[in-house]
Design a protein around this motif. Sequence first.
Motif, PDB file in Angstrom:
ATOM      1  N   MET A 160       4.101   8.806  -4.178  1.00 56.83           N
ATOM      2  CA  MET A 160       4.919   7.785  -3.761  1.00 56.83           C
ATOM      3  C   MET A 160       4.617   7.535  -2.060  1.00 56.83           C
ATOM      4  N   LEU A 161       4.861   6.279  -2.005  1.00 55.28           N
ATOM      5  CA  LEU A 161       4.634   5.717  -0.608  1.00 55.28           C
ATOM      6  C   LEU A 161       5.955   4.872  -0.006  1.00 55.28           C
TER       7      LEU A 161
ATOM      8  N   ASP B  25      12.636   0.185   4.112  1.00 58.43           N
ATOM      9  CA  ASP B  25      13.252  -0.862   3.279  1.00 58.43           C
ATOM     10  C   ASP B  25      12.676  -0.710   1.681  1.00 58.43           C
ATOM     11  N   ARG B  26      11.810   0.090   1.443  1.00 62.09           N
ATOM     12  CA  ARG B  26      11.324   0.098   0.103  1.00 62.09           C
ATOM     13  C   ARG B  26      10.331   1.308  -0.288  1.00 62.09           C
ATOM     14  N   THR B  27      10.453   1.564  -1.643  1.00 61.29           N
ATOM     15  CA  THR B  27       9.266   2.496  -1.927  1.00 61.29           C
ATOM     16  C   THR B  27       8.660   2.195  -3.037  1.00 61.29           C
ATOM     17  N   TRP B  28       7.441   2.599  -2.993  1.00 62.35           N
ATOM     18  CA  TRP B  28       6.218   2.291  -3.821  1.00 62.35           C
ATOM     19  C   TRP B  28       5.860   3.344  -4.754  1.00 62.35           C
ATOM     20  N   ALA B  29       5.862   3.477  -5.941  1.00 62.37           N
ATOM     21  CA  ALA B  29       5.292   4.430  -6.790  1.00 62.37           C
ATOM     22  C   ALA B  29       4.049   3.947  -7.502  1.00 62.37           C
TER      23      ALA B  29
ATOM     24  N   LEU C  89       1.619   9.440   2.408  1.00 63.20           N
ATOM     25  CA  LEU C  89       2.489   9.744   1.149  1.00 63.20           C
ATOM     26  C   LEU C  89       3.620  10.612   1.343  1.00 63.20           C
ATOM     27  N   SER C  90       4.758  10.210   0.854  1.00 63.76           N
ATOM     28  CA  SER C  90       5.804  11.191   0.878  1.00 63.76           C
ATOM     29  C   SER C  90       5.492  12.256  -0.219  1.00 63.76           C
ATOM     30  N   ALA C  91       4.989  11.874  -0.968  1.00 66.50           N
ATOM     31  CA  ALA C  91       4.807  13.234  -2.250  1.00 66.50           C
ATOM     32  C   ALA C  91       3.940  12.623  -3.121  1.00 66.50           C
ATOM     33  N   SER C  92       3.411  13.577  -4.031  1.00 67.29           N
ATOM     34  CA  SER C  92       2.379  13.052  -5.270  1.00 67.29           C
ATOM     35  C   SER C  92       2.653  14.230  -6.347  1.00 67.29           C
TER      36      SER C  92
END
Length: 386
Positions: free
Chosen positions: A89-90, A45-49, A62-65
């Motif tokens: 990115m989480l 429902d959201r993405t934190w960077a 993490l999805s990416a870094s």
Amino acid sequence: MTVDVDIALVGGGGAASLVLAALGRAGVPGLRVAIVDPVHKRGQDRTWAFWGTPGTFLDPLLSASWDEVDVVTPARRRSLPLAPLRYAMLRSAPLYDLAADAEKRLDATRLTVPAGALDDDGERVTVAGPDGAPLVRAAWVLDSRPRKPERPGLTTWLQHFRGWWLEADRPVFDPGRAVLMDFRTPQPARGVSFGYVLPVSDRFALIEYTEFSPATLTGEAYDAALHAYAALLGLDLTGLRVREVEDGVIPMTDGPFRPRPSPRVVRLGTAGGATRPSTGYTFSAMARQAGDVARALAAGRAPVPAPPYPARHLWMDAVQLRALDRGLTGGVAFFDRLFDRNPAGRVLRFLDGGTSPREDLMLMASSPLLPMTRAALDHALHRVRS
């Protein structure tokens, strides 16, 4: 029947999920925990960077870094090396899953109802339900429900945005390059706007349009801005699918938040001052609050986290917001100068509350002196009057 516990988490979003995850890692024996929230958060429902150093419990989630990010203005593109930091990115689902596992190990009680008033008698806190009936009695309550500042600030802006998760059938994106801020977007009459790109793979990425300004836009305006930004990036949207849409509104204000409204109630997240006034970034401060709470409980201390940011940083943020709000300096010019005259790591550590007083002086010296001095005087006069 009223549930009796040691810790009650009122609110079940990111801040509470981080606390549950931290408590699960701390392994405090015999800790009785309750969660009171009308929604049991699951899924995306959201993405934190956020930025930080590698090697934390978040790494597997993490999805990416990225070790390098781009900051783009109409005049030039800067590639900023971040080492020893990294930008990460989480997405929400892995964090919610981690919190759910911790909740199970803690044998926590979950009440899926809205919390009402909190009655703190100095020894225990009673959490009432929406009808006023007592739900939980706790030694401590950690309240992460959103709320307004204790009193209005001199400047109140918003970080508001819409993002599209775009999927392609062929390689389109460069997963090794993230765009932190792209100021080539049309600038609002009052405020600053930018786009950014966070690629997870060569076929899947988040592109987002963000504004720092006093008011939100219509849905149609956000979509139009994203269409224009995609065209600026050279993306052919006819060959891409919008898999998900993310919207958000985050306060940017120098109004004070009250982190401890009564002896045994502690506020977390935005309500506890975790949102950085100058940018709206929140995640790293929430993670610090959660770690502080878990370590305090493991040591037998009161679960009261340290202030999210130094007082001098909040003053600097208030001055920056005032300068932007009064048009004393342009937003694009301000950020361009900030990244031009400082190492990227210093800027990012400042925004995360981690710079020293000496570094803060260097950052202030790199900003436009006359406009910021006028904004500082204006802010000081307001404080005296109020």
